[in-house]
Design a protein around this motif. Structure first.
Motif, short mmCIF file in Angstrom:
data_model
loop_
_atom_site.label_atom_id
_atom_site.label_comp_id
_atom_site.label_asym_id
_atom_site.label_seq_id
_atom_site.Cartn_x
_atom_site.Cartn_y
_atom_site.Cartn_z
N ARG A 184 0.92 -1.25 -0.04
CA ARG A 184 -0.10 -0.02 -0.03
C ARG A 184 0.97 1.35 0.05
O ARG A 184 0.58 2.26 -0.55
N ASP A 185 2.13 1.28 0.68
CA ASP A 185 3.03 2.44 0.62
C ASP A 185 3.23 2.63 -0.82
O ASP A 185 3.80 3.77 -1.01
N ALA A 186 3.50 1.65 -1.54
CA ALA A 186 4.12 1.97 -2.92
C ALA A 186 2.71 1.81 -4.01
O ALA A 186 2.92 1.55 -5.15
N ARG A 187 1.63 2.27 -3.60
CA ARG A 187 0.59 2.07 -4.40
C ARG A 187 0.62 2.94 -5.52
O ARG A 187 0.05 2.60 -6.96
N ASP A 188 1.27 4.16 -5.67
CA ASP A 188 1.50 5.03 -6.64
C ASP A 188 2.11 4.23 -7.86
O ASP A 188 1.84 4.57 -8.95
N THR A 189 2.91 3.25 -7.69
CA THR A 189 3.49 2.32 -8.83
C THR A 189 3.04 1.06 -9.05
O THR A 189 2.80 0.70 -10.25
N VAL A 190 2.77 0.26 -7.94
CA VAL A 190 2.30 -1.11 -8.12
C VAL A 190 0.60 -1.12 -8.53
O VAL A 190 0.27 -2.11 -8.89
N GLY A 191 0.04 0.02 -7.97
CA GLY A 191 -1.33 0.07 -8.03
C GLY A 191 -2.02 -0.62 -7.03
O GLY A 191 -1.60 -0.96 -5.87
N THR A 192 -3.35 -0.95 -7.33
CA THR A 192 -4.17 -1.54 -6.09
C THR A 192 -3.98 -3.08 -6.03
O THR A 192 -3.37 -3.79 -6.86
N ILE A 193 -3.84 -3.64 -4.83
CA ILE A 193 -3.88 -5.07 -4.48
C ILE A 193 -4.75 -5.72 -3.96
O ILE A 193 -5.85 -5.17 -3.58
N ARG A 194 -4.96 -7.03 -4.36
CA ARG A 194 -6.00 -7.98 -3.77
C ARG A 194 -5.38 -9.42 -3.61
O ARG A 194 -4.77 -9.84 -4.44
N ARG A 195 -5.80 -9.84 -2.56
CA ARG A 195 -5.31 -11.26 -2.10
C ARG A 195 -6.27 -11.95 -3.02
O ARG A 195 -7.40 -11.88 -3.24
N GLN A 196 -5.51 -13.26 -3.39
CA GLN A 196 -6.14 -14.20 -4.33
C GLN A 196 -6.17 -15.62 -3.54
O GLN A 196 -5.58 -15.96 -2.74
N ASP A 197 -7.08 -16.59 -4.01
CA ASP A 197 -7.34 -17.97 -3.36
C ASP A 197 -5.94 -18.46 -3.92
O ASP A 197 -5.34 -18.30 -4.99
#
Length: 554
Positions: A106-119
């Motif tokens: 989340r601290d690098a959201r500007d570059t990696v974008g949004t994050i979501r945990r997968q199964d």
């Protein structure tokens, strides 16, 4: 000349008397055991009633009261062989690692974008980012969270491995960390099982690791294997989870990162809870059975500082919301938070009996098992079978002892009598040392004592045969005895040292019955050498000083 200094004589008899005093309680086993049980109650804070005082009077307080603990095969009890599901811990590790990964990305959201945990499989953590072209940066960020492995086999390696597949990060434990985790899980399981058994007040349990993922549990004196399973088989995993909703449908979709668990007290009622707990039972420092304000059995608990802070912060921020107390994947209660609960203490209420609240307190106080255990083997050994084993072992000892006593007396006359006295003292010293160190006597241990009886006279045979040889050279009796002991000493030490090394190897590498045999064999070697070299010689010297014979026959 054949002389032994006064200080050495006093030391020899002193060692013998101390050994006899520690062996003596075993001749009055039931009385001393009753005394010890009463003394333990008084030490625990129980009031000294007339019955307890009578039990304390069963044995004089000024005498040693240590007993040789009887093993499972002699006393009867329960035997379990359990397999620890070490792989279950990997899923918990990945689940606990997710918040740290989430915050770092989340601290690098500007570059990696949004994050979501997968199964993902239980031993993996998969995280998808919305900017696939920055996947290498995301991998570098997560790799920065790796910690060095704290184990001898994993020095210089990290605890996690990070790879990627398209826009998905794949995080899993490294092989070295898995091995270290398996070892820690087994050690933690052993310690928690030992605490639970000790809390129940059983005597001298055998709890040890077998192989890579198995635990052997033997508890003398317990009624049945099922009773032992009830005591240690529960994981007693206590968590405090936020409540999302209630439902009557166990198959209702809980939503992402939520779980559906049944209620113990409310039939056909299920709770949808957040999967990640706010506080877990690992942060408990104490749990005691008590009663709630309505006089119903309950359990008081107290957290450590970290748990107290988390518990206090959550209750302050969620006043008016329900909060589930979960034990082994069942909701035992879901009270509504009425106010801020500082101090890290609280009470667990439910539909408990006094016995159930006491057992729950024992389990929580001992801690949660880190992984589920599957019982592969269970046996209950009745006390009658144990008594039969004791009688058979005692008969074997008596037959062996009688045969050796007769042989030595017929072969060496008066000197054989001295060797027999030393042999009887040797057996008493074995039991004295076993009592002193708190060792457990098993049926193979009795076999070790029987073997020691046969081996104990070897040193005397070597000495006596050497004295015979010296007498043939026309030496005087005193000089022949002195040379006999001097020249036989090296052979005695060499023979017993090699046997002691074997006993040490059996104890180190063996398990269960093999160790019981090694303990009595090793102690018997030490005591037999002491009695043969020092006690028998002192008896001969005392006789020689009194009689002053011109010639002797061995």
């Amino acid at each position: 000349m054949l002389q032994i200094p006064l200080w050495k004589r006093v030391l020899i008899w002193g060692v013998v008397l101390i050994g006899l005093s520690y062996a003596l309680p075993n001749a009055f086993y039931s009385r001393v055991e009753t005394h010890n049980d009463a003394a333990a109650l008084v030490e625990a804070g129980a009031a000294e009633t007339g019955e307890i005082a009578a039990d304390l009077g069963q044995w004089p307080a000024f005498l040693p009261s240590s007993l040789v603990n009887l093993g499972l095969d002699l006393r009867g009890g329960a035997h379990l062989l359990a397999e620890v599901q070490v792989a279950d811990v990997y899923a918990d590790r990945m689940d606990a690692f997710w918040p740290e990964v989430r915050d770092a990305l989340r601290d690098a959201r500007d570059t990696v974008g949004t994050i979501r945990r997968q199964d993902s499989p239980p031993d993996q953590l998969r995280v998808r980012i919305s900017n696939p072209e920055e996947i290498t940066r995301a991998v570098a960020i997560v790799r920065g969270l790796a910690q060095p492995i704290v184990s001898f086999t994993g020095v210089g390696q990290d605890d996690i491995e990070v790879s990627f597949e398209g826009a998905d990060l794949i995080i899993e434990l490294s092989e070295a960390e898995k091995q270290a985790t398996d070892d820690r899980t087994l050690q933690q399981s052993l310690e928690i099982i030992r605490r639970r058994v000790d809390e129940a007040g059983t005597r001298e349990p055998t709890i040890q690791r077998q192989g890579e993922d198995r635990v052997l549990i033997q508890v003398p004196g317990i009624a049945s294997a099922s009773e032992l399973k009830e005591l240690i088989g529960q994981t007693a995993r206590l968590t405090f989870n936020p409540v999302v909703s209630r439902t009557s449908d166990p198959d209702a979709p809980p939503g992402p990162r939520n779980i559906v668990l049944p209620s113990i007290d409310e039939p056909n009622t299920y709770y949808v809870l957040e999967q990640t707990p706010v506080v877990s039972g690992d942060q408990l420092t104490d749990a005691q059975p008590s009663f709630d304000q309505n006089g119903r059995p309950a359990v008081n608990f107290r957290f450590n500082p970290t748990g107290a802070r988390l518990f206090g912060d959550y209750t302050a921020e969620n006043i008016g919301s329900p909060f589930a107390i979960v034990l082994d994947n069942e909701v035992i209660s879901a009270p509504v938070i009425q106010s801020h609960i500082p101090g890290g203490s609280g009470i667990i209420t439910g539909n408990f009996s006094v016995e159930e609240s006491t057992q729950l307190a024992v389990l929580l106080r001992a801690g949660a098992l880190p992984a589920e255990m599957i019982f592969l083997e269970e046996r209950t050994i009745g006390p009658e079978l144990g008594q039969d084993s004791i009688e058979a072992g005692a008969l074997a000892c008596l037959v062996a002892l009688g045969a050796v006593l007769v042989f030595m007396m017929l072969s060496y006359g008066l000197f054989g009598v001295f060797a027999n006295i030393a042999l009887l003292l040797n057996i008493a010293l074995i039991f004295g040392v076993l009592s002193l160190i708190g060792a457990t006597l098993t049926l193979p241990g009795i076999a070790g004592i029987v073997l020691t009886i046969g081996m104990a006279v070897d040193a005397n045979v070597l000495v006596f045969e050497r004295i015979r040889e010296e007498l043939k050279t026309a030496r005087g009796p005193a000089r022949a005895i002195e040379l006999g002991y001097e020249k036989a000493l090296s052979a005695i030490v060499d023979a017993n040292t090699t046997t002691f090394i074997v006993a040490a190897i059996l104890f180190t590498l063996g398990a269960g019955p093999v160790r019981g045999f090694a303990v009595t064999l090793g102690i018997g070697i030490v005591t037999s050498v002491f009695t043969a070299i020092f006690v028998t010689r002192l008896l001969i010297v005392l006789w020689f000083e009194r009689r002053r014979p011109k010639q002797i026959e061995v």
